[in-house]
Design a protein around this motif. Sequence first.
Motif, PDB file in Angstrom:
ATOM      1  N   ALA A 122      -7.318  -1.132  -0.594  1.00 12.45           N
ATOM      2  CA  ALA A 122      -6.731   0.119  -1.073  1.00 12.45           C
ATOM      3  C   ALA A 122      -5.309  -0.099  -1.561  1.00 12.45           C
ATOM      4  O   ALA A 122      -4.521  -0.820  -0.948  1.00 12.45           O
ATOM      5  N   VAL A 150      -7.301   3.642   9.079  1.00 12.11           N
ATOM      6  CA  VAL A 150      -6.304   3.278   8.078  1.00 12.11           C
ATOM      7  C   VAL A 150      -6.327   1.776   7.819  1.00 12.11           C
ATOM      8  O   VAL A 150      -6.269   1.316   6.666  1.00 12.11           O
ATOM      9  N   ALA A 153      -9.120   0.816   5.582  1.00 12.03           N
ATOM     10  CA  ALA A 153      -8.820   1.138   4.186  1.00 12.03           C
ATOM     11  C   ALA A 153      -7.943   0.061   3.562  1.00 12.03           C
ATOM     12  O   ALA A 153      -8.176  -0.383   2.428  1.00 12.03           O
ATOM     13  N   VAL A 183       0.853  -1.196   0.000  1.00 14.10           N
ATOM     14  CA  VAL A 183       0.000   0.000   0.000  1.00 14.10           C
ATOM     15  C   VAL A 183       0.884   1.239   0.000  1.00 14.10           C
ATOM     16  O   VAL A 183       1.858   1.323   0.762  1.00 14.10           O
ATOM     17  N   ASP A 215      -8.879   6.795   0.611  1.00 14.20           N
ATOM     18  CA  ASP A 215      -8.311   5.594   0.001  1.00 14.20           C
ATOM     19  C   ASP A 215      -9.016   5.285  -1.313  1.00 14.20           C
ATOM     20  O   ASP A 215     -10.091   5.830  -1.598  1.00 14.20           O
ATOM     21  N   ASP A 216      -8.394   4.411  -2.104  1.00 17.30           N
ATOM     22  CA  ASP A 216      -8.945   4.032  -3.404  1.00 17.30           C
ATOM     23  C   ASP A 216      -9.420   2.585  -3.408  1.00 17.30           C
ATOM     24  O   ASP A 216      -9.377   1.906  -4.431  1.00 17.30           O
ATOM     25  N   SER A 232      -3.672   2.820  -2.260  1.00 20.21           N
ATOM     26  CA  SER A 232      -3.118   4.089  -1.793  1.00 20.21           C
ATOM     27  C   SER A 232      -3.995   4.632  -0.671  1.00 20.21           C
ATOM     28  O   SER A 232      -5.225   4.615  -0.766  1.00 20.21           O
ATOM     29  N   VAL A 233      -3.364   5.100   0.397  1.00 17.36           N
ATOM     30  CA  VAL A 233      -4.069   5.721   1.525  1.00 17.36           C
ATOM     31  C   VAL A 233      -3.407   7.066   1.795  1.00 17.36           C
ATOM     32  O   VAL A 233      -2.186   7.140   1.969  1.00 17.36           O
ATOM     33  N   THR A 234      -4.202   8.122   1.836  1.00 15.07           N
ATOM     34  CA  THR A 234      -3.690   9.474   2.073  1.00 15.07           C
ATOM     35  C   THR A 234      -4.201  10.000   3.402  1.00 15.07           C
ATOM     36  O   THR A 234      -5.399   9.923   3.689  1.00 15.07           O
TER      37      THR A 234
END
Length: 295
Positions: free
Chosen positions: A197, A189, A192, A161, A227-228, A199-201
Amino acid sequence: LDGDGRFAAALTRLAGETMPLRLRRARLRYPDAEDRFADLWLSRHADGGVLLEVHPVDEFPGEDPALLLPSALSAALKGLAHELRNPLAGVKGAAQLLARRVDDAEGRELVTLIDDEVARLSALLDQLLSPSPPRAHAPLNIHAVLERVLRLAESDAGWAVRLVRDYDPSLPELPGDPDRLVQAVWNLVRNAIEAGAGSVTLRTRAEHALRIGDEVHAIALRLEIADDGRGVPEALAERLFLPLVSGRAEGSGLGLALAQQVAREHRGSLAYRSRPGHTVFTVLLPMGGEAEATQ
């Protein structure tokens, strides 16, 4: 009491279950009154009996689901806390032995991380077994909290990730409990990551004259965990923050309820928006100063 037979059937099922059962919209028959619908929670009590919680369905839209957590899950969580004590003691002992053999900086950092997390989880278990008043809040740097969460995420997910920092470095300190905030953000998080996910921002921003509930705060923190992943299943959208509600068969359904409870402890809020490929959980927290009450 039992208007449709589901309650009696649930009691029979409970004999072979270790986790609480929930009946949605069970029909309850009242003497000299119309039948009513309620959500029932049933769990095994320590003395062998049954703990029953009854919540009329029309309470849920206006209630804070986190307020249901202590009563609905008290017996189950206390039993779980007892079961976790011995494994945690074993992890702590193993970390202490490992610390004697590690001689590089990265290894020592990981051992310290293990030790800190064992201490945090032990404190959480103590709180579940013997509830005490919340610890007094003190000024803290929210980015230090987030860095600790990201270190946990790196250890958990590795390179699978991509973790993105989008911080506002000018943010002032806010009053809070760092361990409780780590717990809340880590739950978000981890959810996610488990939702697939890539990517996690973690994004921080300041908001001015922001309303949280019935109060307007001069300045507040907006923390977003984006997240995506797959997104929140539509079937769970209205019940997502309730205890024991999970989109995964192996999920406990506790993470979001606990995260919302921590936000409430800090006079803040937790909300989300979601579609497949883009989910954002938003935590709003006051950053000090007097709030203006509004009607």
